[in-house]
Design an enzyme around this catalytic site. Structure first.
Site, PDB file in Angstrom:
ATOM      1  N   CYS A  96      16.898  29.607   8.662  1.00 39.49           N
ATOM      2  CA  CYS A  96      17.164  28.984   9.959  1.00 39.49           C
ATOM      3  C   CYS A  96      17.947  29.912  10.873  1.00 39.49           C
ATOM      4  O   CYS A  96      17.756  29.905  12.087  1.00 39.49           O
ATOM      5  CB  CYS A  96      17.876  27.647   9.786  1.00 39.49           C
ATOM      6  SG  CYS A  96      19.489  27.759   9.023  1.00 39.49           S
ATOM      7  N   HIS A 108      23.607  24.767   9.263  1.00 39.22           N
ATOM      8  CA  HIS A 108      22.242  24.867   9.766  1.00 39.22           C
ATOM      9  C   HIS A 108      22.283  25.412  11.194  1.00 39.22           C
ATOM     10  O   HIS A 108      23.122  25.006  11.990  1.00 39.22           O
ATOM     11  CB  HIS A 108      21.583  23.478   9.743  1.00 39.22           C
ATOM     12  CG  HIS A 108      20.157  23.484  10.174  1.00 39.22           C
ATOM     13  ND1 HIS A 108      19.187  24.268   9.566  1.00 39.22           N
ATOM     14  CD2 HIS A 108      19.507  22.796  11.145  1.00 39.22           C
ATOM     15  CE1 HIS A 108      18.016  24.064  10.154  1.00 39.22           C
ATOM     16  NE2 HIS A 108      18.182  23.172  11.113  1.00 39.22           N
TER      17      HIS A 108
HETATM   18  C1  LIG Z   1      16.907  19.609  12.413  1.00 41.42           C
HETATM   19  O1  LIG Z   1      15.965  19.000  11.563  1.00 41.42           O
HETATM   20  C2  LIG Z   1      16.532  18.407  10.405  1.00 41.42           C
HETATM   21  C3  LIG Z   1      15.401  17.825   9.554  1.00 41.42           C
HETATM   22  O2  LIG Z   1      14.241  18.560   9.676  1.00 41.42           O
HETATM   23  C4  LIG Z   1      17.507  17.324  10.775  1.00 41.42           C
HETATM   24  O3  LIG Z   1      18.120  16.809   9.623  1.00 41.42           O
HETATM   25  C5  LIG Z   1      18.572  17.898  11.702  1.00 41.42           C
HETATM   26  O4  LIG Z   1      19.417  16.888  12.164  1.00 41.42           O
HETATM   27  C6  LIG Z   1      17.925  18.587  12.891  1.00 41.42           C
HETATM   28  N1  LIG Z   1      18.966  19.239  13.675  1.00 41.42           N
HETATM   29  C7  LIG Z   1      19.046  19.191  15.009  1.00 41.42           C
HETATM   30  C8  LIG Z   1      20.190  19.878  15.631  1.00 41.42           C
HETATM   31  O5  LIG Z   1      18.226  18.593  15.676  1.00 41.42           O
END
Ligand SMILES: *[C@@H]1O[C@H](CO)[C@@H](O)[C@H](O)[C@H]1NC(C)=O
Ligand SMILES: *[C@@H]1O[C@H](CO)[C@@H](O)[C@H](O)[C@H]1NC(C)=O
Ligand SMILES: [Zn+2]
Length: 395
Positions: free
Chosen positions: A64, A348
């Protein structure tokens, strides 16, 4: 006009080929120049037709942080176009194949292709080539998006450097004594671009000036350093919910700092290390300003993450107050950012980038449109700004 060039190149090529049939020696150089002429004309004629760029990147296992950075760079228009129109193939001085640049370009081609049905691109080949080029990065456990950005830009620059690293004589270090600050800075900048010159430098490089003031003899001196991004400290705040502003981070970054004897450079006049005050200003403004918010602090055995909200302007960020005293307003607009959510060990990265339709969040393979008021958060980690008025950038 281009048509005519193309036609004359074609004719020259045909004549050469015909003359071969008549058993007259074909001049290789005629053939070569004709072909090159054709290629160059064909290149100039090719207009870039792009999709809307709203295409995701597959997460191929803990990638990521790579995906988020690639999306931010993919929305850096000058770099994107330079890659897509393959200018770099004519620019480079190196005889080596620009492997990483080629792979990066292939990813961009996927992201900007006009195929409406395209949802995601697999960046795996690009990442493999990157890790082969920089094996020590694979071992980098923290997988920091900022580190990756630096490594990537540095590596791309090396591949497409317009200067030959071994064949340029270094410009002698200017003797400072009688130069004005701006002349000193310009001389140091020239010294730099004599060795390092590429689209990466054109876009991302700026120059910082640190002014040192000796507390014993009052001697002033300046040093100049090239930067590709600004790493800003986040000031302490009593209320971690309201947070701080980007302006306050910039203030803290540039404000005068007292250096103890141990941490001071040697004073040229006193001829020893003395207590010194140091302050930073931006001497030369880059076209693309990347701001790194220092959310991660290394402690003795661990890394701490700050989740203080840092609010930032989307348009008209004025860096003039942090530049030379006479520079006036220097305005930047935001076009992309990289967020870090979660904790140090369970984090993330996502990107938010602007296109003609507005803002989109790039969460690996998932792309969603968002509104501008969703941009501010306590997760902004890297901010990508583009210079608005070119007038103030120093030569
Ligand atoms: C990105 O995607 C994941 C699941 O695919 C989700 O859990 C997460 O909240 C998302 N993050 C954002 C910042 O949208
Ligand atoms: C390719 O893109 C770069 C960056 O936008 C631009 O400066 C250059 O003129 C373009 N070249 C061609 C042949 O279109
Ligand atoms: Zn001194």
């Amino acid at each position: 006009m281009l048509r005519a060039q193309m036609d004359s190149s074609c004719q020259a090529l045909c004549r050469s080929l015909v003359s071969q049939n008549e058993n007259i020696d074909i001049s290789q150089s005629v053939l070569y120049t004709s072909l090159m002429g054709l290629l160059l004309v064909a290149d100039k004629e090719r207009e870039l037709t792009l999709g809307n760029g709203q295409v995701g990147l597959y997460n191929t296992g803990n990638t990521c942080f790579l995906n988020a950075i690639v999306q931010c760079l993919s929305h850096t228009q000058g770099l994107r176009d330079y890659c897509l129109n393959k200018t770099y193939l004519q620019n480079t001085c190196s005889s080596r194949v620009p492997e990483l640049m080629n792979e990066f370009t292939k990813v961009l081609e996927g992201l900007w292709c006009t195929d409406e049905g395209k949802r995601s691109v697999n960046p795996d080949r690009f990442y493999r080539v990157f890790k082969e080029a920089l094996p020590y990065f694979s071992g980098y456990s923290q997988q920091d998006a900022h580190e990756f950005l630096r490594f990537l830009l540095d590596r791309l620059h090396t591949e497409i450097n317009r200067r030959h690293p071994h064949h340029t004589a270094a410009t002698p270090e200017p003797s400072y004594t009688r130069l004005r600050i701006s002349e000193e800075a310009a001389a140091m900048w020239k010294r730099y671009v004599d060795k390092d010159d590429s689209i990466i430098v054109d876009l991302f490089s700026g120059q910082l000036r640190s002014s040192l003031h000796c507390s014993v003899c009052s001697h002033f001196s300046n040093t100049f350093d090239v930067f590709c991004d600004l790493s800003l400290p986040i000031p302490k705040t009593s209320d971690s919910r309201t947070g701080v502003t980007l302006g306050e981070c910039l203030d803290l970054f540039s404000h005068e700092e007292k250096l103890s004897k141990e941490n001071s450079p040697m004073c040229e006049t006193c001829n020893r290390c003395t207590e010194t005050t140091k302050s930073l200003t931006i001497q030369r403004f880059p076209k693309i300003l990347v701001i790194h918010l220092k959310r991660f602090t290394a402690l003795r055995y661990s890394i701490r993450k700050s989740t203080v909200p840092v609010s930032f302007p989307l348009t008209d960020l004025d860096l003039g107050p942090f530049g030379p005293s006479d520079c006036g307003a220097v305005l930047y607009d935001l076009y992309a950012l990289c967020d870090h959510t979660g904790t140090v060990s369970m984090g993330h990265y996502t990107a938010v980038c602007q296109d003609q339709d507005g803002w989109c969040c790039y969460n690996d393979s998932c792309v969603t449109q968002i509104s501008a008021d969703q941009l501010q958060s306590n997760q902004a980690y890297l901010l990508f700004y583009r210079l608005k008025n070119n007038t103030a950038s120093r030569k």
